[in-house]
Design a protein around this motif. Structure first.
Motif, short mmCIF file in Angstrom:
data_model
loop_
_atom_site.label_atom_id
_atom_site.label_comp_id
_atom_site.label_asym_id
_atom_site.label_seq_id
_atom_site.Cartn_x
_atom_site.Cartn_y
_atom_site.Cartn_z
N GLU A 25 0.74 -1.45 -0.15
CA GLU A 25 0.01 0.08 0.30
C GLU A 25 1.11 0.94 0.32
O GLU A 25 0.42 2.41 -1.11
CB GLU A 25 -1.17 -0.28 1.15
N ASP A 26 2.43 1.15 0.56
CA ASP A 26 2.86 2.39 0.77
C ASP A 26 3.44 2.61 -0.18
O ASP A 26 3.90 3.77 -1.24
CB ASP A 26 4.24 1.84 1.26
N LYS A 29 0.45 4.33 -2.68
CA LYS A 29 0.16 5.09 -2.71
C LYS A 29 0.83 6.44 -3.58
O LYS A 29 0.68 7.39 -4.01
CB LYS A 29 0.91 5.51 -0.84
N GLN A 30 2.44 6.01 -3.83
CA GLN A 30 2.98 6.74 -4.42
C GLN A 30 3.07 6.75 -5.67
O GLN A 30 3.18 7.70 -6.58
CB GLN A 30 4.69 6.34 -4.06
N GLU A 32 -0.26 6.11 -6.97
CA GLU A 32 -1.79 7.19 -7.34
C GLU A 32 -0.71 8.42 -6.94
O GLU A 32 -1.76 9.35 -7.48
CB GLU A 32 -2.35 6.23 -6.60
N ARG A 33 -0.34 8.84 -6.28
CA ARG A 33 0.24 10.32 -6.68
C ARG A 33 0.40 10.78 -8.00
O ARG A 33 0.89 11.95 -8.34
CB ARG A 33 1.51 10.85 -5.33
N GLU A 99 -3.41 -5.47 -6.19
CA GLU A 99 -4.86 -4.50 -4.95
C GLU A 99 -6.32 -4.58 -5.25
O GLU A 99 -7.11 -4.85 -5.35
CB GLU A 99 -4.14 -3.34 -4.85
#
Length: 661
Positions: A25-26, A29-30, A32-33, A99
């Motif tokens: 998930e870390d 997140k990046q 998606e960023r 995911e």
């Protein structure tokens, strides 16, 4: 993916444990960023951060890989060595995919090599033309390159690393479909990369994933692929199973090389599969639904119940024939007594050579495979049956040079084991058996307690054979007193059946019960030499009789209440019981009249083959298919077109008149 977010992958040991969700998930997140970035700088920073996290988290997951190495017994491997291997962590590299539940489709053509040192790979780094050189030239260049200490040291390190990798894949719990048990023995994979890749595919794919793979033939018919095949049937919905013999499909690959294409959904189980066996022709994929054959699961399972080998089926007719043949019990059914219909090898031509003497001083021959043919134990009827090459002496004359004495030494352990098992032995097998016998008769087990198989008539089977021979299975009843070496397997004459009252006997010969009556012996011989069994076996045999393939193959279990039993037994005895060596057997059978003319022998054998087709339950059109499809050789001893026609005619007569005795 589990509810806790743990990937179903086993890349890093027996389950990835907790915390994996946080790791990927870390990364997500990046990602998606990066996808939502409003500036190039922000996108670049997010990408760099994601790459950095993949690298950092990979080191954490490497600890799981290290645990795998240690679980495989490779304690010398440390974290630095694992890092050198650069493990690929799918759950991090493809975080968004996992995911969303995994890959929708996986298409692959894995390497068809084994994990082993390849000098082409190593020395090509120093000589660009190394791969294209002839073998002798490669030897010369390799020798020259190894004069460089640095290259020589690197070559040794490379070999050590490949050996370590091979040992890892051989023993790691991360791959549990590479060590199937067949006939009570583990048949480990030889570290075929295709097998390892294929097992990994099952883990990479999600339940709804569709998978298509091109795989070498060993996956479908090799012993080490058993568990992979079982997994395919039990844990996937296998839609396509098409196997090809190369014949120019892949240039530079042997025409005889086999490979296959599988397509499946990675969940459910398989009841039917569509496919076909083709030689050098890929046209089935042009109109697959029309050309493919629908093969039931029970055929895939029953064809090779012990090893799970998949049959090669070219036509609907071939499928029907196989269904009829395999709808019979195995030669050695599950639960049969130890040794039942299980051929074994006697003396070894190398390590037991001290038991062979010159013919001039010998008492009996030591037979090998070349000394028999079907229903023949002499060269009298088949020209290329050879005279015995080896000879030996009786035990009383010279036990140190006697082949029978050596067989006694080899088989005393079978008697010991049978007694141990029969009386629920504990502790040392030798100690238990000797103590038991001392209690009952006052003396321990000795070699004199053994009753040699050669004291009775028994069936011998050629071990070395081929699927393209005139006949693949060659069996004959051997005269009494003949010992065999390892190219002629023999079916035991006796079953060892210990009983308490018999423990006081000296010797323990009463423990030995005839495996077959005289009539049963020849009924078995006729079926073993029959065309339908041969047709089945030649679809499995390469260059020799493999025990599990023989024992799992199907053959009617005829009883004395079955007329086919008597019909086959009488004719097999007439073919076999010629010569002085069978005078006793002829009397035991009530005065058998042996047949010794070539014409009559051919006719009797054709009648046995025809009766065997009936015993197997084949219909006339199935019989004709087998006869038409049976492999022809250029210079047949017996199996010429006239013989095939005779078998067909005999089958029709038996169909109308039955087995008149």
């Amino acid at each position: 993916m589990t509810d806790d977010g743990d990937a179903a992958l086993t890349n890093w040991g027996g389950g990835v444990g907790t915390g994996v969700r946080e790791l990927y998930e870390d990364v997500i997140k990046q990602i998606e960023r990066h996808q939502n970035a409003t500036s190039a700088t922000e996108a670049q920073n997010a990408r760099k951060t994601a790459e950095s996290l993949v690298e950092t988290h990979s080191r954490e997951l490497n600890e799981k890989v290290l645990e795998q190495f240690h679980a495989a017994g490779l304690k010398e491997v440390d974290a630095e060595k694992v890092q050198d291997f650069s493990p690929f962590h799918w759950v991090l590299e493809f975080a968004p995919v996992y995911e969303d539940g995994g890959f929708d489709v996986i298409i692959g053509n894995p390497p068809w090599d084994r994990i082993k040192p390849l000098r082409d790979d190593y020395f090509s780094k120093f000589d660009e033309t190394f791969r294209t050189r002839l073998p002798d030239d490669k030897d010369r260049v390799q020798e020259e390159l190894l004069t460089d200490d640095e290259i020589a040291e690197g070559w040794q390190e490379y070999q050590d690393e490949m050996e370590l990798r091979a040992e890892y894949f051989k023993n790691t719990p991360a791959y549990n479909l590479q060590r199937p048990v067949i006939d009570g023995r583990v048949n480990p994979s030889t570290n075929d990369l295709s097998s390892l890749f294929f097992e990994r595919v099952f883990e990479l794919a999600g339940d709804s994933s569709r998978v298509a793979q091109i795989l070498p033939g060993a996956i479908f018919n090799g012993a080490s692929g058993k568990d992979l095949r079982t997994h395919l049937l039990n844990n996937t919905t296998l839609d396509v199973l098409t196997i090809f013999e190369n014949h120019g499909i892949f240039k530079g690959v042997d025409d005889r090389y086999k490979f296959g294409v599988v397509v499946f959904k990675n969940s459910g189980s398989t009841e039917y599969v569509s496919g076909k066996y083709e030689a050098g022709n890929l046209s089935i994929f042009n109109n697959f639904d029309e050309k493919a054959i629908k093969i039931p699961r029970d055929v895939l399972e029953s064809y090779s119940p012990e090893a799970g080998i998949f049959p090669y089926i070219e036509s609907e007719h071939k499928l029907r024939v196989l269904e009829s043949i395999i709808d019979n019990p195995p030669i050695a059914p599950e639960g049969a007594p130890t040794g039942y219909m299980e051929p074994y090898q006697g003396l070894r031509r190398t390590s037991d050579a001290d038991r062979f003497v010159d013919k001039s001083e010998a008492d009996y021959p030591v037979y090998g495979g070349k000394n028999i043919y079907q229903y023949s134990y002499t060269p009298e009827f088949i020209n290329d049956v050879e005279e015995p090459e080896f000879w030996s002496v009786e035990e009383e004359k010279d036990p140190d040079r006697s082949a029978k004495q050596r067989m006694r030494e080899k088989t005393v352990r079978d008697l010991k084991s049978a007694i141990y098992e029969a009386f629920d032995g504990t502790g040392s097998q030798k100690g238990f058996v000797n103590d038991l016998l001392k209690q009952h008769r006052g003396k321990p087990l000795s070699e004199d307690d053994v009753l040699l198989d050669c004291t009775e008539y028994r069936i011998g089977i050629r071990r070395i054979t081929n699927s393209t021979n005139e006949r693949t299975l060659i069996a004959s009843v051997l005269p009494k007193g003949i010992v065999c070496h390892n190219t002629l397997l023999t079916i035991p004459s006796y079953l060892i059946q210990p009983y308490e009252e018999g423990l006081s006997e000296d010797p323990l010969h009463n423990f030995y019960e005839r495996m077959f009556s005289d009539e049963e012996l020849f009924a078995k011989l006729g079926l073993l030499n029959s065309i339908p069994l041969d047709y089945l076996l030649r679809t499995k045999v390469d260059t020799g009789i493999v025990m599990y393939k023989f024992k799992e193959s199907q053959m009617p279990d005829l009883s004395k209440d079955d007329n086919w039993f008597h019909y086959i037994s009488e004719r097999a005895a007439q073919l076999s019981c010629y010569g002085d060596e069978f005078a006793e057997m002829r009397d035991r059978l009530g005065g058998v009249d042996p047949v010794t003319t070539q014409k009559e022998r051919r006719e009797l054998q054709a009648e046995i083959d025809a009766a065997a087709f009936h015993a197997y339950g084949l219909e006339q059109d199935e019989v004709q298919f087998v006869l038409d499809d049976f492999h022809r050789v250029t210079n047949p001893r017996i199996m010429n077109e006239n013989y095939f026609e005779m078998v067909s005619e005999k089958f029709d007569i038996l169909d109308q008149e039955g087995p008149m005795l």
